[in-house]
Design a protein around this motif. Structure first.
Motif, PDB file in Angstrom:
ATOM      1  N   VAL A  28      14.352   2.218   2.080  1.00  0.00           N
ATOM      2  CA  VAL A  28      14.670   1.261   3.146  1.00  0.00           C
ATOM      3  C   VAL A  28      13.435   0.550   3.694  1.00  0.00           C
ATOM      4  O   VAL A  28      13.561  -0.453   4.401  1.00  0.00           O
ATOM      5  CB  VAL A  28      15.416   1.961   4.309  1.00  0.00           C
ATOM      6  N   SER A  29      12.251   1.061   3.373  1.00  0.00           N
ATOM      7  CA  SER A  29      11.026   0.417   3.851  1.00  0.00           C
ATOM      8  C   SER A  29       9.992   0.396   2.721  1.00  0.00           C
ATOM      9  O   SER A  29       9.628   1.446   2.195  1.00  0.00           O
ATOM     10  CB  SER A  29      10.451   1.166   5.063  1.00  0.00           C
ATOM     11  N   ASP A  30       9.516  -0.814   2.373  1.00  0.00           N
ATOM     12  CA  ASP A  30       8.526  -0.912   1.295  1.00  0.00           C
ATOM     13  C   ASP A  30       7.130  -0.511   1.767  1.00  0.00           C
ATOM     14  O   ASP A  30       6.196  -0.438   0.962  1.00  0.00           O
ATOM     15  CB  ASP A  30       8.499  -2.336   0.727  1.00  0.00           C
ATOM     16  N   GLN A  31       6.967  -0.259   3.062  1.00  0.00           N
ATOM     17  CA  GLN A  31       5.671   0.147   3.587  1.00  0.00           C
ATOM     18  C   GLN A  31       5.479   1.661   3.602  1.00  0.00           C
ATOM     19  O   GLN A  31       4.352   2.142   3.730  1.00  0.00           O
ATOM     20  CB  GLN A  31       5.497  -0.370   5.020  1.00  0.00           C
ATOM     21  N   PHE A  32       6.572   2.414   3.504  1.00  0.00           N
ATOM     22  CA  PHE A  32       6.454   3.869   3.658  1.00  0.00           C
ATOM     23  C   PHE A  32       5.723   4.522   2.503  1.00  0.00           C
ATOM     24  O   PHE A  32       4.721   5.214   2.696  1.00  0.00           O
ATOM     25  CB  PHE A  32       7.844   4.505   3.814  1.00  0.00           C
ATOM     26  N   PHE A  33       6.191   4.307   1.294  1.00  0.00           N
ATOM     27  CA  PHE A  33       5.633   5.019   0.141  1.00  0.00           C
ATOM     28  C   PHE A  33       4.436   4.257  -0.417  1.00  0.00           C
ATOM     29  O   PHE A  33       4.419   3.844  -1.579  1.00  0.00           O
ATOM     30  CB  PHE A  33       6.699   5.242  -0.922  1.00  0.00           C
ATOM     31  N   THR A  34       3.432   4.078   0.435  1.00  0.00           N
ATOM     32  CA  THR A  34       2.163   3.487   0.019  1.00  0.00           C
ATOM     33  C   THR A  34       1.057   4.484   0.326  1.00  0.00           C
ATOM     34  O   THR A  34       1.175   5.298   1.248  1.00  0.00           O
ATOM     35  CB  THR A  34       1.876   2.170   0.754  1.00  0.00           C
ATOM     36  N   LEU A  35      -0.019   4.417  -0.424  1.00  0.00           N
ATOM     37  CA  LEU A  35      -1.116   5.352  -0.234  1.00  0.00           C
ATOM     38  C   LEU A  35      -1.718   5.208   1.157  1.00  0.00           C
ATOM     39  O   LEU A  35      -2.090   6.205   1.800  1.00  0.00           O
ATOM     40  CB  LEU A  35      -2.187   5.136  -1.306  1.00  0.00           C
ATOM     41  N   ALA A  36      -1.799   3.966   1.649  1.00  0.00           N
ATOM     42  CA  ALA A  36      -2.368   3.733   2.979  1.00  0.00           C
ATOM     43  C   ALA A  36      -1.533   4.415   4.062  1.00  0.00           C
ATOM     44  O   ALA A  36      -2.078   5.050   4.974  1.00  0.00           O
ATOM     45  CB  ALA A  36      -2.472   2.235   3.258  1.00  0.00           C
ATOM     46  N   ASN A  37      -0.209   4.317   3.952  1.00  0.00           N
ATOM     47  CA  ASN A  37       0.657   4.935   4.954  1.00  0.00           C
ATOM     48  C   ASN A  37       0.628   6.452   4.854  1.00  0.00           C
ATOM     49  O   ASN A  37       0.609   7.154   5.871  1.00  0.00           O
ATOM     50  CB  ASN A  37       2.090   4.432   4.794  1.00  0.00           C
ATOM     51  N   LEU A  38       0.618   6.987   3.635  1.00  0.00           N
ATOM     52  CA  LEU A  38       0.585   8.442   3.446  1.00  0.00           C
ATOM     53  C   LEU A  38      -0.734   9.034   3.951  1.00  0.00           C
ATOM     54  O   LEU A  38      -0.746  10.085   4.603  1.00  0.00           O
ATOM     55  CB  LEU A  38       0.799   8.791   1.977  1.00  0.00           C
ATOM     56  N   PHE A  39      -1.854   8.354   3.677  1.00  0.00           N
ATOM     57  CA  PHE A  39      -3.146   8.810   4.187  1.00  0.00           C
ATOM     58  C   PHE A  39      -3.182   8.705   5.710  1.00  0.00           C
ATOM     59  O   PHE A  39      -3.736   9.580   6.383  1.00  0.00           O
ATOM     60  CB  PHE A  39      -4.277   7.981   3.580  1.00  0.00           C
ATOM     61  N   ASN A  40      -2.602   7.630   6.241  1.00  0.00           N
ATOM     62  CA  ASN A  40      -2.559   7.472   7.699  1.00  0.00           C
ATOM     63  C   ASN A  40      -1.739   8.583   8.345  1.00  0.00           C
ATOM     64  O   ASN A  40      -2.082   9.071   9.426  1.00  0.00           O
ATOM     65  CB  ASN A  40      -1.972   6.107   8.054  1.00  0.00           C
ATOM     66  N   LEU A  41      -0.662   9.016   7.674  1.00  0.00           N
ATOM     67  CA  LEU A  41       0.140  10.136   8.167  1.00  0.00           C
ATOM     68  C   LEU A  41      -0.696  11.403   8.265  1.00  0.00           C
ATOM     69  O   LEU A  41      -0.632  12.133   9.262  1.00  0.00           O
ATOM     70  CB  LEU A  41       1.336  10.374   7.247  1.00  0.00           C
ATOM     71  N   LEU A  42      -1.511  11.671   7.242  1.00  0.00           N
ATOM     72  CA  LEU A  42      -2.363  12.853   7.265  1.00  0.00           C
ATOM     73  C   LEU A  42      -3.418  12.756   8.364  1.00  0.00           C
ATOM     74  O   LEU A  42      -3.680  13.730   9.077  1.00  0.00           O
ATOM     75  CB  LEU A  42      -3.043  13.029   5.906  1.00  0.00           C
ATOM     76  N   ASN A  43      -4.030  11.580   8.501  1.00  0.00           N
ATOM     77  CA  ASN A  43      -5.063  11.395   9.531  1.00  0.00           C
ATOM     78  C   ASN A  43      -4.509  11.593  10.933  1.00  0.00           C
ATOM     79  O   ASN A  43      -5.098  12.297  11.761  1.00  0.00           O
ATOM     80  CB  ASN A  43      -5.683   9.996   9.411  1.00  0.00           C
ATOM     81  N   GLN A 161      -9.087   1.387  -2.679  1.00  0.00           N
ATOM     82  CA  GLN A 161      -8.664   0.014  -2.409  1.00  0.00           C
ATOM     83  C   GLN A 161      -7.380  -0.284  -3.163  1.00  0.00           C
ATOM     84  O   GLN A 161      -7.300  -0.131  -4.385  1.00  0.00           O
ATOM     85  CB  GLN A 161      -9.745  -0.982  -2.809  1.00  0.00           C
ATOM     86  N   GLN A 162      -6.366  -0.703  -2.395  1.00  0.00           N
ATOM     87  CA  GLN A 162      -5.065  -0.980  -2.990  1.00  0.00           C
ATOM     88  C   GLN A 162      -5.022  -2.387  -3.573  1.00  0.00           C
ATOM     89  O   GLN A 162      -5.941  -3.183  -3.385  1.00  0.00           O
ATOM     90  CB  GLN A 162      -3.972  -0.807  -1.935  1.00  0.00           C
ATOM     91  N   ALA A 163      -3.936  -2.689  -4.261  1.00  0.00           N
ATOM     92  CA  ALA A 163      -3.801  -3.976  -4.936  1.00  0.00           C
ATOM     93  C   ALA A 163      -3.835  -5.154  -3.964  1.00  0.00           C
ATOM     94  O   ALA A 163      -4.306  -6.240  -4.307  1.00  0.00           O
ATOM     95  CB  ALA A 163      -2.500  -3.997  -5.747  1.00  0.00           C
ATOM     96  N   ASN A 164      -3.343  -4.939  -2.726  1.00  0.00           N
ATOM     97  CA  ASN A 164      -3.323  -6.026  -1.743  1.00  0.00           C
ATOM     98  C   ASN A 164      -4.653  -6.197  -1.014  1.00  0.00           C
ATOM     99  O   ASN A 164      -4.772  -7.010  -0.098  1.00  0.00           O
ATOM    100  CB  ASN A 164      -2.193  -5.800  -0.723  1.00  0.00           C
ATOM    101  N   GLY A 165      -5.656  -5.414  -1.400  1.00  0.00           N
ATOM    102  CA  GLY A 165      -6.978  -5.549  -0.787  1.00  0.00           C
ATOM    103  C   GLY A 165      -7.240  -4.605   0.363  1.00  0.00           C
ATOM    104  O   GLY A 165      -8.396  -4.467   0.792  1.00  0.00           O
ATOM    105  N   SER A 166      -6.204  -3.938   0.890  1.00  0.00           N
ATOM    106  CA  SER A 166      -6.395  -3.002   1.996  1.00  0.00           C
ATOM    107  C   SER A 166      -6.912  -1.668   1.468  1.00  0.00           C
ATOM    108  O   SER A 166      -6.774  -1.353   0.289  1.00  0.00           O
ATOM    109  CB  SER A 166      -5.082  -2.798   2.760  1.00  0.00           C
TER     110      SER A 166
END
Length: 332
Positions: A28-43, A161-166
């Motif tokens: 339901v969200s294309d932002q959830f299963f991204t490395l940036a979001n998963l790392f942010n969850l851990l932080n 660094q992800q594909a979108n540059g973030s």
């Protein structure tokens, strides 16, 4: 599989529920299963997980503490003021001061509980208000921004660094959290003290008759939580880059919900570090998912309240018995 469910039922069901929620959120969200979001969850979960493993020890010993978040706020100011007087310090000095201050605040709770025979929930409600009142009185609610560079310097353990540059980054709080989790696991699972804490929480009178030092158990449990609170306070400042007197207020209920969701019994004598980790992750993932979906944060508070109520209701009723009872009723 049935044997696994019986021996580790709570952890097994938590893994199933957590994976199911992650699957739904990734759809339901294309932002959830991204490395940036998963790392942010851990932080962002690091502080709560450090709190949680400390609270786990108290719950195993049959106590309950809701003052640890305020204690962490007090420790933050104590450390900041102490470092100002010595010209900055470093991580070793900061952690040492935080440990001493945190253990001291935990020992106050333990002393009141043991020597005055007051139940832990009443004591910690009182110290919650005393600590917070003293903190606001002496600080007047003023935040501290001028902190030593070592405390606020962002330390990245791993970045990608992800594909979108973030950039997706794992930071220092994750490493500190891992050390605290490992230390707690060693304490409760691989030490005589840990076995005594379980015995004391499960049957205090029986533990006393076996010669277990009741006072020592209470001071160790609440002192350990105080230690974890002090460390968590330092980690939270490192992440937020400032000391704010009320920044941690309210986290105690989130952490309590996560720990009891992970299988710790409010009556004592039960709980695992793995269940604690899964409980914190489940709460964090739920909160993150609600944020990504734009759902009101008050919905998260309702979920936390329901979890605590359910945990209190089921704390002395094993899942297998509940399921068996429901099956018998359906057959009838």
């Amino acid at each position: 599989m049935p044997r696994l469910l019986r021996s580790h039922s709570t952890e097994t069901w938590l893994v199933i529920i957590l994976l199911s929620i992650c699957l739904v959120l990734s759809l339901v969200s294309d932002q959830f299963f991204t490395l940036a979001n998963l790392f942010n969850l851990l932080n962002t979960s690091s502080t709560n997980l450090i709190f949680a493993v400390g609270l786990l020890v108290v719950l195993i010993a049959g106590g309950i503490d809701i003052s640890f978040a305020v204690a962490a706020s007090v420790v933050q100011y104590v450390v900041a003021i102490a470092l100002m007087h010595i010209g900055g310090g470093n991580w070793v000095i900061g952690l040492s001061v935080a440990a001493v201050a945190g253990i001291g605040l935990g020992a106050v709770n333990a002393a009141l509980i043991h020597y005055f025979r007051i139940i832990s929930i009443v004591v910690t409600i009182a110290t919650f208000n005393v600590y917070f009142g003293l903190l606001m009185f002496f600080t007047r609610g003023v935040s501290i921004y001028n902190l030593p560079e070592w405390w606020t310097h962002r330390m990245v353990l791993f970045e990608y660094q992800q594909a979108n540059g973030s950039w997706a980054e794992l930071t220092l709080p994750v490493a500190v959290m891992a050390v605290c989790v490992l230390a707690t696991w060693l304490l409760i699972r691989h030490s005589t003290t840990g076995r005594q804490l379980y015995a004391f929480g499960d049957n205090p009178e029986g533990a006393r008759r076996l010669g277990i030092n009741i006072a020592a158990m209470q001071f160790i449990a609440f002192g350990w939580l105080g230690l974890m609170a002090g460390i968590a306070g330092l980690v939270q400042v490192h992440y937020a880059q400032e000391v704010v007197p009320n920044a941690l207020i309210g986290r105690e209920l989130d952490v309590l919900a996560a720990v009891v969701l992970g299988g710790a019994r409010l009556g004592g004598g039960r709980g695992t570090v793995l269940g604690c980790i899964l409980g914190v992750l489940l709460v964090s993932v739920t909160q993150n998912g609600l944020n990504l979906l734009g759902i009101s944060p008050y919905a998260f508070k309702m979920i936390i309240g329901a979890v605590i109520l359910l945990a209190i209701t089921l704390s002395n009723a094993p899942l297998a018995k509940i399921i068996a009872g429901l099956r018998q009723r359906s057959r009838a």
